[in-house]
Structure formats: C-alpha cells, structure tokens
Design a protein around this motif. Structure first.
Motif, short mmCIF file in Angstrom:
data_model
loop_
_atom_site.label_atom_id
_atom_site.label_comp_id
_atom_site.label_asym_id
_atom_site.label_seq_id
_atom_site.Cartn_x
_atom_site.Cartn_y
_atom_site.Cartn_z
N GLU A 90 45.83 33.90 38.46
CA GLU A 90 45.17 32.67 38.87
C GLU A 90 45.29 32.48 40.38
OE1 GLU A 90 43.50 30.85 36.75
OE2 GLU A 90 44.16 31.86 34.92
N GLY A 91 44.41 31.63 40.92
CA GLY A 91 44.47 31.37 42.35
C GLY A 91 45.81 30.85 42.81
N VAL B 99 36.12 38.98 32.49
CA VAL B 99 37.28 39.71 33.02
C VAL B 99 36.74 40.85 33.87
CG1 VAL B 99 39.30 41.10 32.46
CG2 VAL B 99 38.76 39.07 31.10
N ASP B 100 37.02 40.78 35.15
CA ASP B 100 36.48 41.77 36.08
C ASP B 100 37.20 43.11 35.96
OD1 ASP B 100 34.89 42.45 38.60
OD2 ASP B 100 36.93 42.81 39.28
N ARG B 101 38.53 43.08 35.87
CA ARG B 101 39.29 44.32 35.84
C ARG B 101 40.70 44.06 35.32
NH1 ARG B 101 40.15 48.45 41.02
NH2 ARG B 101 41.61 49.86 40.00
N ALA C 146 46.38 42.35 45.31
CA ALA C 146 45.56 42.74 46.46
C ALA C 146 44.09 42.76 46.08
CB ALA C 146 46.01 44.10 46.98
N TYR C 147 43.80 43.27 44.90
CA TYR C 147 42.41 43.31 44.44
C TYR C 147 41.86 41.90 44.24
CZ TYR C 147 38.35 44.52 41.57
OH TYR C 147 37.08 44.64 41.07
N ALA C 148 42.66 41.03 43.63
CA ALA C 148 42.21 39.66 43.39
C ALA C 148 41.98 38.90 44.70
CB ALA C 148 43.23 38.92 42.54
N GLU C 149 42.69 39.27 45.74
CA GLU C 149 42.54 38.61 47.03
C GLU C 149 41.38 39.17 47.86
OE1 GLU C 149 46.31 38.87 48.98
OE2 GLU C 149 47.12 37.12 47.94
N SER C 150 40.74 40.22 47.38
CA SER C 150 39.71 40.90 48.18
C SER C 150 38.42 40.11 48.25
CB SER C 150 39.42 42.28 47.59
OG SER C 150 38.76 42.16 46.33
N VAL D 139 40.99 38.75 37.17
CA VAL D 139 41.80 39.97 37.15
C VAL D 139 42.95 39.73 36.18
CG1 VAL D 139 43.27 41.52 38.49
CG2 VAL D 139 41.19 40.56 39.51
N VAL D 140 43.20 40.71 35.29
CA VAL D 140 44.19 40.53 34.25
C VAL D 140 45.21 41.67 34.31
CG1 VAL D 140 44.54 40.55 31.73
CG2 VAL D 140 42.64 39.25 32.72
#
Length: 322
Positions: A40-41, A290-292, A304-308, A315-316
């Motif tokens: 989560e954010g 769900v993206d990835r 890092a991916y979620a912050e991109s 992202v899970v």
C-alpha cells in the motif's frame, strides 16, 4: 518466521529479509499464515520516512491468508478459514497476528492476491466517494491519479453508481484499460492542462466532486470543482507540503474533507461496505487489478517497483513464492 524488516527509514534497500520471532495470537485476534500481502502507499511512505518503533520492524498494512490459530475470546473465526486483513504493520511476513475485527472472510471465487489488495483501496475509495463526497447518480467526479490503487477502485465504484467519471493519468496509453473499468474521460496531466480540460468537458461548470490521493494536486483539484462542490483528499502520494490557498474555496462555498482510513475500517458501516465489495469482486462485478507479484525475499525490489510510478494496479508480495 521470515519477514521483510527495517531498522531505520530510507530507500527500498533498507528492507532486509530475515528471521524474526513468530507473532503470538492475541486473545481477541487470529494468527494468519500469509498467502499474499499487498503493498500500500502507506507502506512505502512509512518505510521511506517514518522511524520504526523498534529494530527489525515488519512493515505492511494489508495481507490475506489462512487462519492457523484463534484467540480465546474470538467466536466468529475458525482455524482453516481464509481471511483478508489490515493493520498498521506486519504484513510483509510469513505470519501475522491481528485483531479479529480487522479481518474479513474471503468469499469463494476471489484469489488471495486480489483479496489482500481489496479492503484498503476499495474501502478508501468508497468512503471518499460516498460517505464523505456524497456522490449521486448523474453527478460528475474527477479522480486524481486514476491508475493508482484508490483511483482504479474509485473509477469502478463511481461508474456503478451512475456518475460521469473523469480521471487524470500519466500517459494516455493507460486510458484504454481504465475505460474498460468505467472511465468516461482520461486527462493526461503530462500533456494537457487539467483544469482547462475539466472545464471544457463540463461546459465551464466544474465537477461535483474531486477525490485526490496525490496532495500536490490539491490546488488544481479545487480549481476544477464547481461552486458548492466537494473535495476529498486522502493521503499524500506526491509527498509535498499540503499547503494551498483556501480563499477561493471559501468564496465558492466549497467543502473539503480529509480521509485517513486507518481509523475507519473497523467502524461497522465501513466494515460492512468492505464485506459487500468483497462479494462484488468475487462475482466479477468489480475488478481488483494486480500488476505484479514478488516473492517475500525480494520485498526491497517490490517496493522499488511500486515506487516507480509505472504501474497500473497493486504490487503484491507472495511469501510462498520465494
């Protein structure tokens, strides 16, 4: 158990994959073997900027899994039951102890990654749109950051309610997927003036409601709002100072509401709303994107991916995928 922990705030690489003591099931709670944890954010913000209360702190709000122990005072949960849960920490791990009132049974037909990603995003979106924003059929809503977790949920819920849905996106290539979810108009904030576009689409009137999870966009959100309209701001994904000129809002008799769901999800009406939304997702009437997924061992990479800012959906982390 294995967990993703950190000792001090910072970039994603402060997260370490390590052994920590198993949590103890509380008398009013359950112990869950986690099958999926949504990032989560708030997880990202806390890890980046909030000193943890103790070393080897397990970050994470949302997780779904199977109950393996039930506290002596809990009568409505049982071992073997699949639930999704929220708390202010503890999801980035193999096990989680949580108060039973912060769990929801997962209905048949809903995958565990989707179940993990649903309560906070959809619960927040519904609260912003209806409990605070008072959105009605036939009204027009602008959703800032439409491709984010709250945005994806808000688009679908507003569409189901019969509203006209506008949303900002970073790159018009995302618009096609959002239109499939119920979006009427996408506004690429990188190439178009958001306020001018809103006024053109509403024939100069402005929207009835804005839902803003970004923070940095609050001034534009107010400018896109009609007189006597409502702005609901939730979170601060942009990380900026929440400093805006409120004089135009006063002159226009506009309403501003702040939302922090950490204190709301256990309230009976909100809890029941999330239960109903879980059922709608299980039947396919709502889509949890769900993206990835990432193994728990690569939680730093997942953060890092979620912050991109290049994702469309949640992202899970999947502990069993390590």
């Amino acid at each position: 158990m294995k967990a993703a922990i950190y000792d001090h705030p910072g970039p994603p690489d402060v997260l370490r994959y390590a052994d920590v003591p198993d949590p103890v099931c509380p008398s009013d709670g359950v112990l869950i073997r986690i099958e999926a944890a949504a990032i989560e954010g708030g997880d990202l913000i806390n890890r980046a900027s909030t000193p943890p209360p103790h070393p080897a702190f397990v970050v994470g709000y949302a997780a779904a899994g199977e109950i393996i122990a039930v506290g002596e005072n809990v009568k409505n949960r049982h071992v073997g039951q699949k639930v999704t849960s929220f708390d202010l920490a503890g999801s980035h791990a193999e096990l989680r102890a949580v108060t039973a009132s912060r769990t929801w049974p997962v209905p048949e037909g809903l995958d565990m990654p989707e179940a993990a990603a649903l309560p906070i995003a959809f619960g927040t979106a519904h609260h912003c749109l209806f409990a605070r924003g008072g959105l009605k059929r036939g009204e027009t809503v602008l959703i800032q950051a439409g491709a984010g977790g709250i945005g994806l949920a808000a688009i679908q819920l507003a569409h189901l309610a019969g509203a006209t849905v506008l949303a900002t996106v970073s790159g018009i290539e995302r618009a096609e997927r959002l239109v499939e979810l119920g979006l009427d108009h996408a506004i690429d904030h990188r190439s178009a003036d958001v306020v001018d576009t809103v006024m053109r689409l509403t024939e100069g009137r402005g929207v009835d409601l804005v839902v803003d999870p970004v923070g940095a966009t609050l001034q534009d959100s107010l400018a896109a709002l009609r007189p006597e309209g409502c702005l609901v701001f939730v979170g601060n994904a942009g990380g900026s100072q929440l400093s805006i000129d409120l004089w135009p809002a006063l002159q226009a008799n506009q309403s501003l509401f702040g939302v922090f769901m950490g204190t709301q999800l256990e309230k009976p009406d909100v809890y029941l709303t999330v239960s109903r939304i879980l059922q709608l997702a299980a039947t396919g009437d709502l889509k949890v994107i769900v993206d990835r997924t990432f193994p728990l061992a690569t939680a730093a990479e997942a953060h890092a991916y979620a912050e991109s800012n290049s994702i469309l959906g949640r992202v899970v982390i999947v502990p069993a995928g390590q």
